[in-house]
Design a protein around this motif. Structure first.
Motif, PDB file in Angstrom:
ATOM      1  N   TRP A 100      28.077  38.684 -45.721  1.00  0.00           N
ATOM      2  CA  TRP A 100      27.693  38.553 -44.310  1.00  0.00           C
ATOM      3  C   TRP A 100      28.330  39.681 -43.495  1.00  0.00           C
ATOM      4  CZ3 TRP A 100      24.291  34.750 -42.703  1.00  0.00           C
ATOM      5  CH2 TRP A 100      24.056  34.679 -41.331  1.00  0.00           C
ATOM      6  N   ARG A 101      27.842  40.894 -43.701  1.00  0.00           N
ATOM      7  CA  ARG A 101      28.379  42.077 -43.021  1.00  0.00           C
ATOM      8  C   ARG A 101      27.420  43.250 -43.212  1.00  0.00           C
ATOM      9  NH1 ARG A 101      33.675  43.608 -46.499  1.00  0.00           N
ATOM     10  NH2 ARG A 101      34.228  41.479 -45.910  1.00  0.00           N
ATOM     11  N   ASP A 102      27.724  44.352 -42.549  1.00  0.00           N
ATOM     12  CA  ASP A 102      27.022  45.631 -42.735  1.00  0.00           C
ATOM     13  C   ASP A 102      25.538  45.549 -42.414  1.00  0.00           C
ATOM     14  OD1 ASP A 102      29.422  46.730 -43.546  1.00  0.00           O
ATOM     15  OD2 ASP A 102      29.060  46.291 -45.662  1.00  0.00           O
ATOM     16  N   CYS A 103      25.166  44.804 -41.371  1.00  0.00           N
ATOM     17  CA  CYS A 103      23.811  44.835 -40.819  1.00  0.00           C
ATOM     18  C   CYS A 103      23.942  45.176 -39.340  1.00  0.00           C
ATOM     19  CB  CYS A 103      23.116  43.484 -41.000  1.00  0.00           C
ATOM     20  SG  CYS A 103      22.545  43.172 -42.686  1.00  0.00           S
ATOM     21  N   HIS A 104      23.278  46.231 -38.904  1.00  0.00           N
ATOM     22  CA  HIS A 104      23.528  46.749 -37.555  1.00  0.00           C
ATOM     23  C   HIS A 104      22.245  46.890 -36.746  1.00  0.00           C
ATOM     24  CE1 HIS A 104      27.526  47.599 -39.102  1.00  0.00           C
ATOM     25  NE2 HIS A 104      26.978  48.295 -40.090  1.00  0.00           N
ATOM     26  N   HIS A 105      21.278  46.009 -36.970  1.00  0.00           N
ATOM     27  CA  HIS A 105      20.042  46.088 -36.202  1.00  0.00           C
ATOM     28  C   HIS A 105      20.305  45.722 -34.748  1.00  0.00           C
ATOM     29  CE1 HIS A 105      15.821  45.609 -35.113  1.00  0.00           C
ATOM     30  NE2 HIS A 105      15.526  46.192 -36.270  1.00  0.00           N
ATOM     31  N   LEU A 106      19.628  46.396 -33.823  1.00  0.00           N
ATOM     32  CA  LEU A 106      19.849  46.172 -32.403  1.00  0.00           C
ATOM     33  C   LEU A 106      19.342  44.806 -31.953  1.00  0.00           C
ATOM     34  CD1 LEU A 106      18.935  49.705 -30.979  1.00  0.00           C
ATOM     35  CD2 LEU A 106      21.202  48.750 -31.458  1.00  0.00           C
ATOM     36  N   LYS A 118      19.819  38.681 -47.229  1.00  0.00           N
ATOM     37  CA  LYS A 118      20.819  39.317 -48.088  1.00  0.00           C
ATOM     38  C   LYS A 118      21.729  38.282 -48.732  1.00  0.00           C
ATOM     39  CE  LYS A 118      24.610  42.701 -47.715  1.00  0.00           C
ATOM     40  NZ  LYS A 118      25.376  43.527 -46.760  1.00  0.00           N
ATOM     41  N   LEU A 119      22.200  37.320 -47.932  1.00  0.00           N
ATOM     42  CA  LEU A 119      23.083  36.287 -48.453  1.00  0.00           C
ATOM     43  C   LEU A 119      22.340  35.357 -49.404  1.00  0.00           C
ATOM     44  CD1 LEU A 119      25.856  34.932 -48.439  1.00  0.00           C
ATOM     45  CD2 LEU A 119      25.102  33.576 -46.460  1.00  0.00           C
ATOM     46  N   GLY A 120      21.082  35.049 -49.100  1.00  0.00           N
ATOM     47  CA  GLY A 120      20.297  34.181 -49.969  1.00  0.00           C
ATOM     48  C   GLY A 120      20.156  34.745 -51.370  1.00  0.00           C
ATOM     49  N   ARG A 121      19.853  36.042 -51.471  1.00  0.00           N
ATOM     50  CA  ARG A 121      19.730  36.696 -52.792  1.00  0.00           C
ATOM     51  C   ARG A 121      21.074  36.660 -53.516  1.00  0.00           C
ATOM     52  NH1 ARG A 121      16.545  40.398 -49.719  1.00  0.00           N
ATOM     53  NH2 ARG A 121      18.361  41.737 -49.480  1.00  0.00           N
TER      54      ARG A 121
END
Length: 259
Positions: A100-106, A118-121
């Protein structure tokens, strides 16, 4: 047998065939395929993708038949579903923290969606490697029984091994069944929460207060958490595949993005 086949044809009934072990009945060294499933043309028009599988003869001289009916023979990738049992694993929160990190969408909604995917996979892969598939033991036990049944037709000496394999299969199935029975027995024994009667006078007395509320304001973290803890962990997961249990147990990690 020819008479039986002729009468079946006259009645418009068709044998669906089978997959799996060749025989469905055994007595001593006599093996036969006595159990079959017949359907008519109307069935074929409604359920074209119908298959029959011969299951193993466990504690019986007959092997049960499993009919599978599907709308299509095309297999689709199953959607992600969070399992509440994951949160009881000692390494669960660590796995959530790692991903739960390294996602930076506005856009914050898209950011949460990306984190969830990402976490689900990651949790699905972690489940296979660490927690394991709850059905894997059943599948392996069924394979062992099927192999021994095939050998028994030509080698009666494996009958003792087959009895042991059948007993092991029943034990594995019993563990799953016992867990399900225990869950529902506990659930139905819980006292029901009776809601108090609605006091209609409160609506009239507090009408001015209700009108003064700013219901369009952004909820505070405390309000979100209060609403979250009111949801039962056993409730079905939403479209994202995550149940309330995930949000409660991982709140300290994910709350900044959720709020």
């Amino acid at each position: 047998m020819n008479y039986f086949n002729d009468q079946s044809n006259l009645a418009g009934l068709y044998d669906l065939g089978f997959s799996g072990p060749q025989f469905t009945w055994r007595r001593g060294q006599t093996w036969e395929r006595l159990d079959r499933i017949f359907v008519n043309s109307m069935w074929f028009s409604e359920f074209i993708h119908t298959s029959v599988h011969h299951l193993s003869m466990t504690r019986s001289d007959h092997g049960p038949l499993l009919m599978n009916i599907s709308a299509s023979n095309v297999k689709h990738k199953p959607s992600f579903r969070y399992l509440n049992k994951w949160s009881s694993h000692h390494d669960f929160l660590n796995q959530v923290s790692l991903v739960w990190r390294d996602c930076h969408h506005l856009n914050p909604l898209i950011k949460i969606w990306q984190l969830q995917k990402k976490l689900g996979r990651h949790l699905s892969n972690w489940n296979w490697k660490t927690v394991g598939d709850i059905n894997l033991n059943v599948v392996e036990a069924e394979k062992t029984v099927a192999k021994l049944e095939a050998k028994l037709e030509s080698n009666p000496e494996v009958e003792k091994d087959l009895l042991v394999a059948n007993e092991n299969l029943m034990n594995v199935i019993y563990l799953i069944a016992a867990s399900a029975v225990n869950y529902y027995q506990t659930l139905f024994k819980q006292p029901s929460d009776l809601r108090p009667p609605i006091q209609h006078d409160l609506f009239c007395r507090d009408e001015n207060f209700m009108r003064a509320l700013d219901l369009t304001s952004i909820p505070r973290e405390e309000e979100i958490w209060s609403a979250l803890v009111s949801i039962d962990n056993s409730k079905v997961a939403g479209p994202d595949g995550f149940s309330a249990d995930f949000y409660k147990k991982s709140w300290k990690i994910i709350k900044d993005d959720i709020v």
